[in-house]
Design a protein around this motif. Structure first.
Motif, short mmCIF file in Angstrom:
data_model
loop_
_atom_site.label_atom_id
_atom_site.label_comp_id
_atom_site.label_asym_id
_atom_site.label_seq_id
_atom_site.Cartn_x
_atom_site.Cartn_y
_atom_site.Cartn_z
N ALA A 122 -5.47 7.49 -2.58
CA ALA A 122 -5.63 6.06 -2.34
C ALA A 122 -5.13 5.30 -3.56
O ALA A 122 -5.11 5.83 -4.68
CB ALA A 122 -7.09 5.72 -2.07
N LYS A 123 -4.74 4.07 -3.34
CA LYS A 123 -4.36 3.20 -4.44
C LYS A 123 -5.59 2.91 -5.28
O LYS A 123 -6.72 2.92 -4.79
CB LYS A 123 -3.77 1.90 -3.88
CG LYS A 123 -3.17 0.97 -4.91
CD LYS A 123 -2.61 -0.26 -4.23
CE LYS A 123 -1.91 -1.17 -5.25
NZ LYS A 123 -2.82 -1.65 -6.30
N ILE B 122 -7.29 -0.04 -7.39
CA ILE B 122 -7.24 -1.47 -7.68
C ILE B 122 -7.62 -1.70 -9.14
O ILE B 122 -8.57 -1.09 -9.66
CB ILE B 122 -8.17 -2.23 -6.72
CG1 ILE B 122 -7.53 -2.27 -5.32
CG2 ILE B 122 -8.48 -3.64 -7.23
CD1 ILE B 122 -8.38 -2.91 -4.26
N GLU C 277 -7.27 -8.67 -8.24
CA GLU C 277 -6.55 -7.87 -7.25
C GLU C 277 -7.46 -7.52 -6.07
O GLU C 277 -7.04 -7.54 -4.91
CB GLU C 277 -6.00 -6.60 -7.88
CG GLU C 277 -5.15 -5.78 -6.90
CD GLU C 277 -4.61 -4.50 -7.49
OE1 GLU C 277 -3.89 -3.77 -6.77
OE2 GLU C 277 -4.90 -4.20 -8.67
N VAL D 31 -6.63 -8.46 -2.17
CA VAL D 31 -6.54 -7.45 -1.12
C VAL D 31 -7.51 -7.78 0.01
O VAL D 31 -7.17 -7.68 1.20
CB VAL D 31 -6.82 -6.05 -1.70
CG1 VAL D 31 -6.96 -5.01 -0.58
CG2 VAL D 31 -5.72 -5.63 -2.66
N PHE E 195 -6.59 -8.57 4.00
CA PHE E 195 -7.17 -7.81 5.11
C PHE E 195 -7.94 -8.71 6.05
O PHE E 195 -7.89 -8.53 7.28
CB PHE E 195 -8.08 -6.71 4.59
CG PHE E 195 -7.36 -5.45 4.20
CD1 PHE E 195 -6.43 -4.87 5.06
CD2 PHE E 195 -7.60 -4.83 2.99
CE1 PHE E 195 -5.77 -3.70 4.71
CE2 PHE E 195 -6.95 -3.67 2.64
CZ PHE E 195 -6.02 -3.09 3.50
N ARG F 168 -7.26 1.93 6.45
CA ARG F 168 -6.45 1.04 5.63
C ARG F 168 -7.25 0.50 4.45
O ARG F 168 -6.73 0.37 3.33
CB ARG F 168 -5.88 -0.10 6.48
CG ARG F 168 -4.93 0.40 7.57
CD ARG F 168 -4.02 -0.68 8.07
NE ARG F 168 -3.22 -1.21 6.98
CZ ARG F 168 -2.83 -2.48 6.88
NH1 ARG F 168 -3.18 -3.35 7.80
NH2 ARG F 168 -2.10 -2.89 5.87
N LEU F 169 -8.53 0.18 4.69
CA LEU F 169 -9.38 -0.26 3.58
C LEU F 169 -9.50 0.84 2.53
O LEU F 169 -9.43 0.59 1.33
CB LEU F 169 -10.77 -0.64 4.10
CG LEU F 169 -10.91 -1.95 4.87
CD1 LEU F 169 -12.34 -2.10 5.38
CD2 LEU F 169 -10.53 -3.15 4.01
N ASP G 225 -7.41 3.40 1.98
CA ASP G 225 -6.12 3.64 1.33
C ASP G 225 -5.78 2.55 0.31
O ASP G 225 -5.10 2.81 -0.68
CB ASP G 225 -5.01 3.72 2.37
CG ASP G 225 -5.12 4.95 3.27
OD1 ASP G 225 -5.86 5.88 2.91
OD2 ASP G 225 -4.48 4.96 4.34
N SER G 226 -6.28 1.34 0.55
CA SER G 226 -5.95 0.22 -0.33
C SER G 226 -6.68 0.30 -1.67
O SER G 226 -6.32 -0.39 -2.62
CB SER G 226 -6.34 -1.10 0.34
OG SER G 226 -7.75 -1.29 0.34
N LEU H 289 -9.85 -0.60 -1.90
CA LEU H 289 -10.89 -1.63 -1.89
C LEU H 289 -12.29 -1.03 -1.87
O LEU H 289 -13.23 -1.63 -2.39
CB LEU H 289 -10.69 -2.56 -0.68
CG LEU H 289 -11.41 -3.90 -0.75
CD1 LEU H 289 -10.88 -4.74 -1.92
CD2 LEU H 289 -11.24 -4.68 0.55
#
Length: 394
Positions: A3-4, A6, A11, A15, A19, A43-44, A46-47, A49
Motif C-alpha cells: 500500500a502507499k 501517506i 495528504e 486523499v 475518495f 482502494r482505501l 491501497d491508498s 488512508l
C-alpha cells in the motif's frame, strides 16, 4: 500486499476528500441494492488512508486526531456505511499502540502499513449489559489460548484480514485477541439486516475453540488502570460519522430543493430555493450542522492535547469534550435527516429517490450508545466536579 504510505495530515485530508467525492456517486445505489463496498475498501487500503495513525517511529504519518475525525466526517458525508467500517480498525490500531509489546507493535503496524485491515468482534447479544463480555480465552500448557464465544454487530469483520476479539481470560480481565481471517474455528456470518448502515455487514462472528498464540493477545484491561483515551478516540470517530451524516443530508436536501422542488404557491417565490420559509429552515439546519462540526473540532483538539500530555485532568477533559460532541452530533444527524423530507416535499418520500437512507443511517448509527449518558457525565462534572469513568464508551 503493498500500500502507499501517506506522509502527513495534509495528504491524508486530500486523499479523504478525493475518495468522498468519488464514493458519493454510488452511495445510494450501494445502499438500495445492499452491495457491499469491497472494492471501495480495497482502494482505501491501497491508498494508505487506513494506516495514517501508525506512529512515525514505525513508518506512519501519525496524524492528529483532529485530522482523523475530519477524515471520517468527510467520508461519512458521502457514504455513512463505508465510513463506519474502518472505525473499529482505527480503534484496534490504538489498542496495539496503548498496550502492545514492542514486538506486537512492529508486527501489527507493519501489517497496517501493508494495507491489511482490522475488523472487530466486540459486542455480544443477550448479556446483562454491553460490558458483560462472556467470550473466553482459556490458557493452554504451551502458552497459547483457546478462544470461544459468539459476537454480534461485528462491523468490518467480513472485510478484514485480522479480527480483534474482546474476551475475558481466566482471571476475568479483558484482553483483545487478534485472530487472522480464515482461522480454524472462526466463522463470519453476513446476517446484518439493519434498516440503516446496510452495507456495513455488521453481522455475527462465531469462535469455536480458535487457537490464538500468546503473542497475538493484548492485555486490554491495563488501559483503564490509568488516564486513557481509548474511549474518547472511539467515540470521537462515531461523532464524526454522525456529523458527516448530517452534512450529507443537508447537502442533498439543498440540491433537491434547488433542482426538483416547486415553490409553495403562497410564498410568491419563483423557485423553492427563494421561498423565505424554506430559506429560514435551511438556516436553522445549517446552524445545527455548523455547531456539531465546531464541537467535533473542539473535542478532537482536546484529545490531541491529552495525547501530548496525558494526565487524569487532560483525559477527563478529552472525554467530556467528546461526550458533548457525540451528544450534539447524534441529535443533529437524526434531526437534519428527518427535516430533509420537511423541506423537500412529497417527492422526497419516493423510494426511488432513496433519500430516506440518510435518516435510516442516522437513526441506526446513533443507537450505538445512548447520548443521555453523555449528558449525565457532563452534568455530574459541572455540578460536582466528578470526572468521567474510565471505560471504552466515553
Amino acid at each position: 500486499m503493498t500500500a502507499k504510505v501517506i506522509a502527513d495530515d495534509a495528504e491524508a485530508l486530500a486523499v479523504a476528500t478525493a475518495f468522498a467525492d468519488e464514493f458519493r456517486t454510488g452511495a445510494s445505489a450501494r445502499d438500495a441494492e445492499r452491495r457491499l463496498p469491497r472494492t471501495e475498501l480495497d482502494r482505501l487500503s491501497d491508498s494508505g488512508l487506513l494506516a495514517v495513525t501508525v506512529p512515525a517511529g514505525h513508518g506512519g504519518a501519525d496524524v492528529r486526531q483532529e485530522t482523523l475525525a475530519e477524515i471520517f466526517r468527510r467520508l461519512a458525508s458521502a457514504d455513512a456505511s463505508l465510513a463506519q467500517i474502518p472505525q473499529n480498525h482505527f480503534v484496534y490500531v490504538n489498542v496495539i499502540r496503548a498496550q502492545g509489546t514492542d514486538r506486537q507493535r512492529e508486527f501489527f503496524f507493519g501489517e497496517v502499513l501493508a494495507g491489511r485491515r482490522f475488523g472487530n468482534a466486540q459486542s455480544e447479544a443477550g448479556t446483562r449489559h454491553v460490558q458483560d463480555i462472556r467470550t473466553r480465552l482459556t490458557s493452554r500448557s504451551d502458552g497459547s489460548y483457546l478462544l470461544s464465544g459468539v459476537k454480534h454487530y461485528c462491523t468490518g469483520a467480513l472485510f478484514s484480514d485480522w479480527i480483534p476479539v474482546l474476551a475475558r481470560a481466566e482471571d476475568d480481565n479483558l484482553h483483545v485477541a487478534y485472530v487472522p481471517a480464515g482461522a480454524a474455528g472462526l466463522t463470519v456470518v453476513d446476517d446484518w439486516d439493519g434498516m440503516g448502515q446496510r452495507t456495513t455487514a455488521s453481522g455475527t462472528v462465531r469462535l469455536d475453540e480458535v487457537t490464538v498464540p500468546a503473542d497475538r493477545v493484548v492485555p486490554h484491561h491495563l488501559t483503564f488502570r490509568g488516564p486513557q483515551l481509548h474511549g474518547a478516540v472511539a467515540q470521537l470517530l462515531h461523532a464524526a460519522i454522525d456529523a458527516g451524516i448530517a452534512a450529507g443530508a443537508l447537502a442533498e436536501a439543498a440540491e433537491f430543493v434547488r433542482t426538483r422542488s416547486r415553490p409553495w404557491f403562497e410564498s410568491g417565490a419563483d423557485t423553492a430555493a427563494e421561498d423565505p420559509l424554506l430559506v429560514q429552515r435551511f438556516g436553522e439546519l445549517s446552524l445545527k450542522v455548523r455547531a456539531s462540526e465546531a464541537l467535533l473540532g473542539v473535542a478532537a483538539r482536546a484529545v490531541d492535547a491529552a495525547r501530548d500530555d496525558l494526565t487524569d485532568a487532560s483525559a477527563a477533559e478529552a472525554s467530556l469534550a467528546v461526550a458533548a460532541a457525540k451528544a450534539h452530533t447524534a441529535t443533529t444527524a437524526v434531526e437534519v435527516a428527518d427535516a430533509l423530507f420537511e423541506v423537500s416535499g412529497t417527492r422526497a418520500a419516493l423510494d426511488s429517490a432513496n433519500l430516506h437512507r440518510h435518516w435510516r443511517d442516522a437513526r441506526t448509527h446513533t443507537l450505538h450508545d445512548p447520548a443521555r449518558w453523555k449528558l449525565q457525565h457532563l452534568g455530574r462534572y459541572v455540578l460536582n466536579g466528578t470526572k468521567p469513568p474510565r471505560h471504552g464508551l466515553l
